[in-house]
Structures are given as C-alpha cells and as structure tokens.
Write an enzyme that holds these catalytic residues in place. Structure first.
Site, PDB file in Angstrom:
ATOM      1  N   HIS A   1      -7.872   1.344   2.198  1.00 19.74           N
ATOM      2  CA  HIS A   1      -7.688   0.901   3.591  1.00 19.74           C
ATOM      3  C   HIS A   1      -8.401   1.854   4.555  1.00 19.74           C
ATOM      4  CE1 HIS A   1      -4.780  -1.582   6.297  1.00 19.74           C
ATOM      5  NE2 HIS A   1      -5.949  -1.406   6.870  1.00 19.74           N
TER       6      HIS A   1
ATOM      7  N   GLU B   1       0.832  -1.198   0.000  1.00 19.21           N
ATOM      8  CA  GLU B   1       0.000   0.000   0.000  1.00 19.21           C
ATOM      9  C   GLU B   1       0.872   1.254   0.000  1.00 19.21           C
ATOM     10  OE1 GLU B   1      -2.659  -0.291   3.325  1.00 19.21           O
ATOM     11  OE2 GLU B   1      -3.755  -2.003   2.474  1.00 19.21           O
TER      12      GLU B   1
END
Length: 397
Positions: free
Chosen positions: A281, A258
């Site tokens: 997220h 990420e």
C-alpha cells in the site's frame, strides 16, 4: 487545543498544527477502536491514515472532537454518517498523492510487460536467463483505465505520452483527456485492453466489483493492476487466472486485510506467483506526496478550527469565508430547514449586532452559515442560537 496524530503522518502536519497553537501528540501506528475510545475524551482534532477506523462508538466517546483529518485519499475508514450527525468535520487529500500513484502504476506496467520481477529474482538466484520470451514494449499497447477520476485522468495523460493507447470506463460523465476513448461498458474495455488498471473508490457498492467474470472477459495474456482498494477485487479469481496463463502478470498495492503496523506478518494468495508485483500500500508513499498531504490536510483542519472554513470537507456544507482578520466571527451548523437564516439574522438584529459579512451553504440535511460582525457578538444572541431546536453547534472566533 489538543490534537492526536497517528500512523506516521508527515512532520509537516505537526509543524502546521503546532504553529496554529495545537498541543500535538504523535503515535507511529494505528489505534484500535478500544484504544481510541480510551484516548479521545479531550482531543479536539484527530489525524489518521487508512489503517485507523473511526466508528460511531469512537465518535460517541469523543465529546471534544471537532474535526478528523484523513491524511490520504479515502475516507471510508470513518463513519461519515455518525460524524455528520455530531457536526464533526472530515477532511482528506483528494489530489496530493495522485502523481505518486500514477508513477508507481506506470513503473509496474513497464516492469510487468518486460517480466522484470522474474528476471531479477532469477539473477538473485544465480541464474542467467537472457531471453526476450514474453517481453514486450508498452508503446502501441492499450491501457484500460477503470475509474477516470483524479488518478485515472493523470494516468491517462502519462500513458499516452509513453505512446500507449488509452481507453477508460467510468459511471460518471467525465471528459476524455487527449486521445483517450470512453468505453460504454466495462465489458467493452476488457475486450480491447492489454493492461487493465483499477482506480475506483472504496464505497460499499464497489466490494467485489472485479471478480472471476471480469477476469475471464479480459484479453488473453493481458496485465492487471490494482492500486485502488483491496476489497474491490476477488484475488482468488486473479490467482486462478494467473496460474492458468490467461493473465500474464499483475501488480497489487492494496489488500482486503492489511497489517496494522510496520513489520507485521503479511499473507496473500498471490504470494509466490511469477510476474506478480506485491507492494505494501505504497502508491502514495513518496516523500513528496506525504509532505504535500501533511501540509494540505493540516491547513484545512486548522482553518476549520480557527476560522470556521469547511472548504473541501467531505461531509459538512462547504463554506469558504475570507481569511479571518481582526474581527468577530460566528459559525452556526444547523438542520437544513426553511427560515433558519431569517431567524439567525433576527436574533442578531434584536441584540443590536452589526453583521458585515455572511456566507451560507447547505448539504443534504445540514446548513452552515458563517457570520462576521463589526464588534463582539452579544452573549445573549449566541446563547439564543445554541437553544435553537435546529442547532447542531455554535462556535465563535
């Protein structure tokens, strides 16, 4: 006392720590290993979220570090073994954002069942596509929850309130909520679930947990949701099953890699697919959840640093002593071997220290005892404990 707080942790955490006497430095983003090594020399308390990794090297470069707060659910971004060896207490927020994650999942279930992602995109493209093709109610359909912990059980309750049937699979022996049914195997769940929602943790053994074989075992035209950890799913396999039409839609909030900072570039094999919701997220990223997490973890950190409480620590023996009133307290973290408590009290008795309260707990290789006394403990007794071959650390309050 110095605290370093990273990754846009809610201001409630800073308020708590400053109110307890900490000098708090705040950084908006994550820090790399090298940056942490260069920064933590005199830091007593570190607050992070999921994008900062605390390695053994980082811990070895932080001699003053007493405690780490993970302002999130997971703690796999911290080398817990190395932290435990050094007596650094690690805390997290296992419950604070569960409702926010559940609400996101429920919203995604409905959006995918109604094929809203492609509907809204076509409207933005100027196309009027009024059709019921592929659109379904969620009432009466079966949701399969994989991982029946804090989030999974609350999702179970909310989904059932919407009229869904609930089945779940968990390796641990967890009681069913409401009318939910436990499935003996993951395969049994995949055979009957119209929606599969993952809520497993990020332990190394879960890497690649859900791949091509599991997607093939799902019902035709089922929906898939992952709001747990990115590393547990083979997203190439998910892409193949969406393109083939076997999976009717998916929602993904977590990814194996990420971006570290706001605005960084993001890429995924799932980009551009029909009826696929991709979110950055944000399962627990509501104002309510972040404020609760900020307050909850900061309180645990402050009580450990100022009163010796290890309640809800993920790695040290759990001791919840009474709130520290005017008095004198000693915390002794030690190797978990027979006779340490007897030796401790012998030291106090020899020094003439009057013990009025004592709490002991052990976990794996460590033991932790908190002792309250009616008067200041003698320096001789404290120093003798520090010299003990079993001592990890001694602190007084």
């Amino acid at each position: 006392m110095k605290a370093l707080v990273l990754e846009n942790i809610h201001p409630a955490a800073v308020e708590v720590l400053e109110g307890r006497g900490y000098e708090v430095s705040v950084r908006p983003g994550a820090m790399s290993e090298d940056e942490l090594v260069a920064t933590l020399d005199d830091v007593n308390l570190l607050g992070i979220r999921s994008n900062t990794t605390v390695t053994r090297r980082v811990l070895e470069a932080a001699p003053a570090l007493e405690t780490i707060g993970c302002f999130c659910i997971g703690t796999n971004q911290v080398d817990l073994g190395a932290a435990t060896e050094r007596g650094v207490a690690v805390f997290n927020a296992p419950y604070s954002n569960t409702r926010s994650v559940v609400e996101l999942v429920i919203g995604e279930v409905i959006a995918l069942a109604r094929r809203l992602p492609e509907k809204t995109q076509r409207m933005h493209d100027g196309v009027w596509d009024k059709s019921a093709r592929g659109s379904h109610e969620v009432r009466g359909r079966t949701i399969g929850i994989v991982g029946y912990g804090n989030i999974g059980t609350q999702l179970s309750n909310v989904a059932e309130a919407l009229g869904m049937r609930v089945v779940f699979y968990d390796k641990a022996d967890r009681p069913a909520h409401g009318n939910a049914r436990r499935m003996k195997t993951l395969g049994d769940l995949l055979e009957v679930a119209d929606v599969v929602s993952l809520h497993v943790d990020g332990r190394p053994g879960n890497a690649g947990f859900f791949g091509a074989e599991e997607f093939s075992a799902m019902k035709s035209r089922a929906l898939f949701i992952n709001a747990s950890r990115g590393m547990v799913v083979d997203y190439d396999a998910l892409r193949d099953h969406i393109l083939s039409g076997h999976i009717a839609g998916a929602a993904v909030d977590v990814f194996p890699v990420e971006p570290k900072a706001q605005g960084d570039a993001f890429d995924s094999v799932l980009r551009g697919l029909d009826n696929v919701i991709l979110t950055p997220h944000v399962g627990g990223s509501t104002q309510e959840a972040q404020e609760e997490i900020g307050w909850f973890v900061a309180e645990k950190l402050a009580r450990f640093a100022l009163e010796g409480s290890t309640a809800l620590s993920v790695n040290l023996p759990p001791v919840l002593p009474p709130v520290l009133t005017p008095g004198h307290r000693l915390g002794f973290l030690h190797q978990n071997v027979p006779g340490v408590l007897a030796d401790l009290n012998s030291v106090f008795a020899t020094a003439g220290d009057n013990v009025i309260d004592q709490h002991l707990s052990t976990r794996d290789q460590l033991g932790y005892v908190v002792t309250d006394a009616s008067a200041p403990l003698s320096n001789e007794a404290v120093e003798e404990l520090r010299r003990s071959e079993h001592c990890v650390w001694v602190r007084t309050w």
